[in-house]
Each structure stands twice: as C-alpha cells, then as structure tokens.
Enzyme design. Structure first.
Site, PDB file in Angstrom:
ATOM      1  N   HIS A  73       0.831  -1.221   0.000  1.00  0.00           N
ATOM      2  CA  HIS A  73       0.000   0.000   0.000  1.00  0.00           C
ATOM      3  C   HIS A  73       0.866   1.273   0.000  1.00  0.00           C
ATOM      4  CE1 HIS A  73      -3.174  -2.935   0.644  1.00  0.00           C
ATOM      5  NE2 HIS A  73      -2.420  -3.454   1.578  1.00  0.00           N
ATOM      6  N   GLU A 239       1.674 -11.949   4.779  1.00  0.00           N
ATOM      7  CA  GLU A 239       0.636 -11.301   5.580  1.00  0.00           C
ATOM      8  C   GLU A 239       1.060 -11.565   7.021  1.00  0.00           C
ATOM      9  OE1 GLU A 239      -1.896  -9.478   4.595  1.00  0.00           O
ATOM     10  OE2 GLU A 239      -2.326 -10.039   2.509  1.00  0.00           O
TER      11      GLU A 239
HETATM   12 ZN   LIG Z   1      -2.246  -5.357   2.368  1.00  0.00          ZN
END
Ligand SMILES: [Zn+2]
Length: 273
Positions: A73, A239
């Site tokens: 991001h 993640e």
């Molecule tokens: Zn992400």
C-alpha cells in the site's frame, strides 16, 4: 473419488468452517481464499540453498545479493481513490485496480504505516549485511505504485518479499500466512516461490503464530495477485498477522513488535539463500 483428492477434504472443510477470511485489501478486498491446494501435492521445489545458511547468532553476509522489498500500500492511497482505482494488468491477461488502501487496527493504525516501518527496518538490516536493496516505494506519503509495478520493480533482484498485514473481521482470527502465485508464470518460478514461502513461513513461525487455516505451513496459493503474477523472480507476500486481533495489533503498533517482524523476515531471506 481419486485417492489423491482425499487428503484435501479435511482441509477444505476446515476452510469452509472458518469465519469470513477477508483480505488486507492486498489487491481486491473481495478476493479471499481460492481452492486450497495441499502443499503435499506440489512437486519438490528445486534445491536453491546450496550454501550453508548463516545462523541467527553470526552476522549474515549478503554481499553481492540483490533483494526487492515491497512494503504494501502507500500513505497517500486513501486520499486518491480514483487514482488507485484505475485498471492495470493483472499479469494473467486481465486487469485489476492499481492499488488499495489496506486495512487497519481497531485504533486506526493503518496497514501502510506497519508495512513501511517493517520494510524500512528490514531494508536497513539487509544493507548492513552487504545486500543491495530495491524498494517498491521511497516514502509513506505517496500514491501507488500500482500492483503490476510491485512485481516488475523486482526484475533485477534475486527475490521479492511483499509485506502486508491481514484484516479478517473476526478479532479471534490470528496468525501470519504467506502467499505464492499459483499457477506461476512458469512451473520453475512457481516452485522457487514455494521454496521461498516455506523458508519465510518457517522463520516467521519461530516468533509468530502461523494461521494453519491456510495449510499446514500457512502458505496460501492464489492466482489473482498481480504483484506476484508480474514478478519474474521468486516472490511471496507475507501477511504478517491480523490487524483486528488485539494481541497482534499491539505488536504491529509497537516499535519493538515491528522490529521483531523485520527480524523474522530477514531470517527467512537469509535461510533462503
Ligand atoms: Zn495489504
């Protein structure tokens, strides 16, 4: 039923029984788990680790190595919705949105701040060990780059590690998972990425909880992530944990926790070499 499919049934049942597994908005929030593929069904990855991996106790020597780091991001994404919504190549003949805003903890600590903090710390450690580091972005105030460039920026590197955190709605969902492109661009690249995913998962598991809903090694195989699909080198998305889980949120928001995540990713990279 063919006997080779039988081991998949308990895994499939476990995944179907889970509370909604929402993504971190790595790319499309609607894309979650695809058909699980048991890692046992995969051919053995090629042995790329011909050198003895340094231990955590001795300083690793990564001179001559080039490592691509993608902190997921960007800080400016949220204020530029139309810019990040534009369609870009997904690496498999289709398109998808340029980028997403990512998720956040309950106290609104954004995923982009977490990935940037971990990415910067990891990059510093890699450089200290003599490696050349290529980053997908230079700051945490900009917009993008788009997901296709988050694969191609790594073309000159040995490997690419994309850092994210997940945003499952249920606060009880906990743990990290590692994602690889499946199918890969080539079978060889797919196998090399699985090999990298196994090293990253093992290193992360020394300090953090693996989310075994994604398989025994917490490795998820996905066809739809453009960053991975557009990478020409072994590539994984890590993640790191669940931002809605109170315990993991606390670790992700703290400097000491961020450092611990960076150290685990560093160890995974060193082990892979
Ligand atoms: Zn992400």
């Amino acid at each position: 039923m063919p006997s080779r499919l039988r081991p998949l049934i308990p895994l499939l049942a476990a995944i179907l029984a889970l509370p909604a597994l929402t993504g971190c908005g790595t790319e499309s929030p609607s894309d979650t788990q695809t058909t699980p593929v048991a890692s046992e069904a995969m051919p053995s990855p090629g042995d790329t680790s011909t050198e003895a991996a340094p231990t955590t106790d001795s300083a690793p020597d990564l001179s001559g190595r080039t490592i691509a780091i993608d902190p997921g991001h960007n800080g400016g994404n949220a204020s530029h919705p139309s810019e990040i919504a534009r369609q870009v190549p997904d690496g498999r003949g289709g398109t998808k949105p340029c980028n997403t805003t990512g998720t956040a903890t309950a106290s609104d600590f954004p995923e982009t701040d977490f990935t940037w903090a971990v990415g910067k710390t990891l990059a510093a450690s890699l450089r200290e060990a003599g490696a050349k580091v290529i980053m997908s972005r230079d700051d945490n105030d900009g917009v993008g780059p788009c997901v296709d460039e988050r694969g191609t920026f790594a073309d000159d590197a040995d490997l690419m590690v994309s850092i994210h955190a997940n945003g499952s709605e249920s606060t009880s969902v906990k743990g990290f998972h590692v994602i690889v492109a499946d199918p890969g661009d080539t079978k060889k690249l797919e196998d090399e990425s699985i090999n990298l995913a196994e090293d990253m998962s093992a290193a992360m598991a020394d300090s953090f909880t693996p989310n075994k809903a994604y398989g025994k090694d917490a490795i998820s195989h996905r066809p739809d992530l453009a960053g991975l699909n557009n990478a020409s080198v072994p590539a994984v998305i890590v993640e790191c944990g669940e931002m809605r889980n109170p315990d993991e949120a606390k670790a992700m928001e703290s400097k000491s926790g961020q450092k611990k995540y960076a150290e685990a990713l560093m160890q995974g990279i060193v082990d892979w070499y």
